[in-house]
Enzyme design. Structure first.
Site, PDB file in Angstrom:
ATOM      1  CB  SER A 135     -68.672 -28.890-109.188  1.00 13.63           C
ATOM      2  OG  SER A 135     -68.173 -29.522-110.219  1.00 13.63           O
ATOM      3  CE  LYS A 161     -69.717 -27.536-112.724  1.00 10.39           C
ATOM      4  NZ  LYS A 161     -69.224 -26.204-113.024  1.00 10.39           N
ATOM      5  CE  LYS A 163     -66.373 -30.326-113.499  1.00 11.36           C
ATOM      6  NZ  LYS A 163     -66.497 -29.189-114.299  1.00 11.36           N
ATOM      7  CG  ASP A 188     -68.851 -28.135-116.430  1.00  9.10           C
ATOM      8  OD1 ASP A 188     -68.746 -27.956-117.841  1.00  9.10           O
ATOM      9  OD2 ASP A 188     -68.206 -27.446-115.768  1.00  9.10           O
ATOM     10  CD  GLU A 213     -70.033 -24.770-116.039  1.00  3.70           C
ATOM     11  OE1 GLU A 213     -70.937 -25.334-115.186  1.00  3.70           O
ATOM     12  OE2 GLU A 213     -68.916 -24.545-115.613  1.00  3.70           O
ATOM     13  CG  ASP A 238     -66.388 -22.521-117.328  1.00  4.76           C
ATOM     14  OD1 ASP A 238     -65.565 -21.522-117.364  1.00  4.76           O
ATOM     15  OD2 ASP A 238     -66.013 -23.524-116.585  1.00  4.76           O
ATOM     16  CE  LYS A 262     -64.868 -22.129-113.520  1.00  4.81           C
ATOM     17  NZ  LYS A 262     -64.503 -23.398-114.185  1.00  4.81           N
ATOM     18  N   GLY A 290     -66.089 -22.079-110.061  1.00  4.81           N
ATOM     19  CA  GLY A 290     -64.976 -22.536-108.999  1.00  4.81           C
ATOM     20  C   GLY A 290     -64.139 -23.321-109.731  1.00  4.81           C
TER      21      GLY A 290
HETATM   22  O1  OSB Z   1     -65.224 -26.547-115.150  1.00  5.94           O
HETATM   23  O2  OSB Z   1     -66.225 -25.646-113.638  1.00  5.94           O
HETATM   24  C1  OSB Z   1     -65.328 -26.228-114.097  1.00  5.94           C
HETATM   25  C2  OSB Z   1     -62.864 -27.418-111.355  1.00  5.94           C
HETATM   26  C3  OSB Z   1     -61.736 -27.194-111.985  1.00  5.94           C
HETATM   27  C4  OSB Z   1     -61.695 -26.861-113.301  1.00  5.94           C
HETATM   28  C5  OSB Z   1     -62.766 -26.398-114.062  1.00  5.94           C
HETATM   29  C6  OSB Z   1     -64.356 -26.775-113.386  1.00  5.94           C
HETATM   30  C7  OSB Z   1     -63.777 -26.961-111.973  1.00  5.94           C
HETATM   31  C8  OSB Z   1     -65.264 -27.241-111.045  1.00  5.94           C
HETATM   32  C9  OSB Z   1     -65.286 -27.071-109.807  1.00  5.94           C
HETATM   33  O3  OSB Z   1     -66.406 -27.535-111.656  1.00  5.94           O
HETATM   34  C10 OSB Z   1     -66.047 -26.310-109.043  1.00  5.94           C
HETATM   35  C11 OSB Z   1     -65.368 -26.044-107.494  1.00  5.94           C
HETATM   36  O4  OSB Z   1     -64.533 -25.349-107.371  1.00  5.94           O
HETATM   37  O5  OSB Z   1     -66.078 -26.648-106.742  1.00  5.94           O
HETATM   38 MG    MG Z   2     -67.140 -25.327-116.043  1.00  7.98          MG
END
Ligand code: OSB
Ligand code: MG
Length: 371
Positions: A135, A161, A163, A188, A213, A238, A262, A290
């Site tokens: 990510s 992924k 952001k 995401d 996402e 999510d 999660k 994650g």
């Molecule tokens: O939205 O998936 C998410 C990390 C912190 C809070 C929310 C998210 C995330 C990630 C990181 O996308 C995923 C990872 O742990 O590598």
């Molecule tokens: Mg997410």
């Protein structure tokens, strides 16, 4: 099982680089680690909340408060022999899924150790590795993003992924897609868009994404159900999915076609597995999300992700993607086929490095079972 001693650790581990989402930024992994002792065994858990309340209302401090004042006393009083007994013992605690999940993880670790098997075996997972991706936070410029993605591809990640946020969505996805026509790519939004942005989000349909996402609000299902039919790309929820009931609502309403699971967000691995089972029965793909966890939470996520319904690569990257050093031994390393190996030792199957844990600790409190 008579839990003799519970220790809460508030730790702070610096990330190699800041992690920028649409609405907040993470600089350190600040979280509560739960340590249990019973019958000569030690169980470990991790609460996924951080010092920020960007992703959810829970923070490191609310986790500590809920654990200390409600969950720890309930566990001492209950002598839970299994996870359902634990869940019954905390039924009077509303909300705070991340606090509940941290304690639940430590209990899963203990119960698997008592049974003499790995957490993976204890849960009914299989295979020695799970598919993972990376990510990537929002970078200062699209050019920088392309460099960062190149580095992760060189490291061996085969699913990326991105952001996204308004102003850094279509352009970033377009640039990464042009540079990597065959990459497994997804985005995401972390709840930053609104239904009125549907026309704009439709532009993302051009980039052959695996999924989009959580574009809309973190507590929304209805507007996602209005958005999904307007997009070719699968919506994946999510933040909105906090229980198997929410998963049912989302699927019945057509709010998404994929679910990110999660354990921390849904109150623990038990509820995570219920969501997995519910989706699997209906042919709905799920994948492991994650929360930038330390090796403790990562070990649990890897074990859960080895259940058969986790058919898409998880946000479970190697320790070195996040940290200069992890608090577990061995650290998680990426295999050349973009997988992480599932620990085979009993329980979580990783050793906590006490000297590292102590060095990172801001506050520690030990609680003993009342006589
Ligand atoms: O939205 O998936 C998410 C990390 C912190 C809070 C929310 C998210 C995330 C990630 C990181 O996308 C995923 C990872 O742990 O590598
Ligand atoms: Mg997410």
């Amino acid at each position: 099982m008579k839990i003799e001693e519970i220790t809460l650790w508030h730790i702070k581990m610096p990330y190699k680089s800041p992690f920028q989402t649409s609405r907040w930024v993470e600089y350190d992994r600040e979280c509560v680690i739960v340590q249990l002792r019973a019958e000569g065994l030690t169980g470990w858990g991790e609460c996924v909340a951080t010092q920020n309340c960007g992703y959810s209302y829970e923070t490191t401090k609310t986790n500590w408060h809920i654990l200390e004042d409600f969950i720890v006393p309930a566990v001492f009083a209950a002598h839970p022999d299994d996870v359902p007994a634990y869940r019954a013992a905390i039924a009077h605690v509303s909300g705070h899924p991340m606090a509940k999940a941290g304690m639940e993880m430590a209990l899963w670790d203990l119960f698997a150790q008592r049974a003499g098997v790995s957490l993976q075996k204890f849960l009914g997972g299989s295979g020695d590795r799970v598919q993972v991706g990376v990510s990537v936070g929002i970078q200062e410029t699209t050019g920088k993003l392309l460099q960062v993605v190149d580095q992760y591809l060189a490291d061996g990640y085969r699913r990326v992924k991105l952001k996204i946020k308004p102003g850094r969505d279509v352009g970033d996805a377009d640039a990464v897609r042009k540079a990597h026509p065959d990459l497994l790519l997804q985005v995401d939004g972390n709840s930053v868009y609104r239904l009125a942005d549907a026309g704009h989000l439709k532009e993302l349909d051009d980039f052959n994404l695996l999924l989009i996402e959580q574009p809309l609000a973190d507590d929304d299902i209805i507007d996602h159900a209005k958005l999904q039919p307007q997009l070719k790309t699968a919506v994946c929820l999510d933040e909105s999915i906090t229980s198997v009931t929410h998963a049912r609502w989302a699927l019945e309403l057509g709010a998404c076609r994929i679910i990110n699971i999660k354990p921390g967000r849904v109150g623990g691995m038990h509820e995570a597995i219920r969501i997995h089972d519910y989706c699997r029965e209906r042919g709905v793909p799920v994948w492991m999300g994650g929360m930038l966890e330390t090796g403790i939470g990562r070990a649990a996520n890897v074990a859960v992700a080895s259940l058969p319904g986790f058919t898409l690569p998880g946000d479970i990257s190697a320790s070195a993607r996040y940290f200069f050093e992890d608090i577990v031994d061995p650290p998680f390393a990426l295999n050349p086929d973009s997988t992480l190996s599932v620990p085979a030792g009993v329980g979580l199957g990783v050793q906590v490095r006490m000297e590292v844990l102590e060095r990172l600790t801001l506050r520690r409190e030990m609680y003993r079972r009342p006589a």
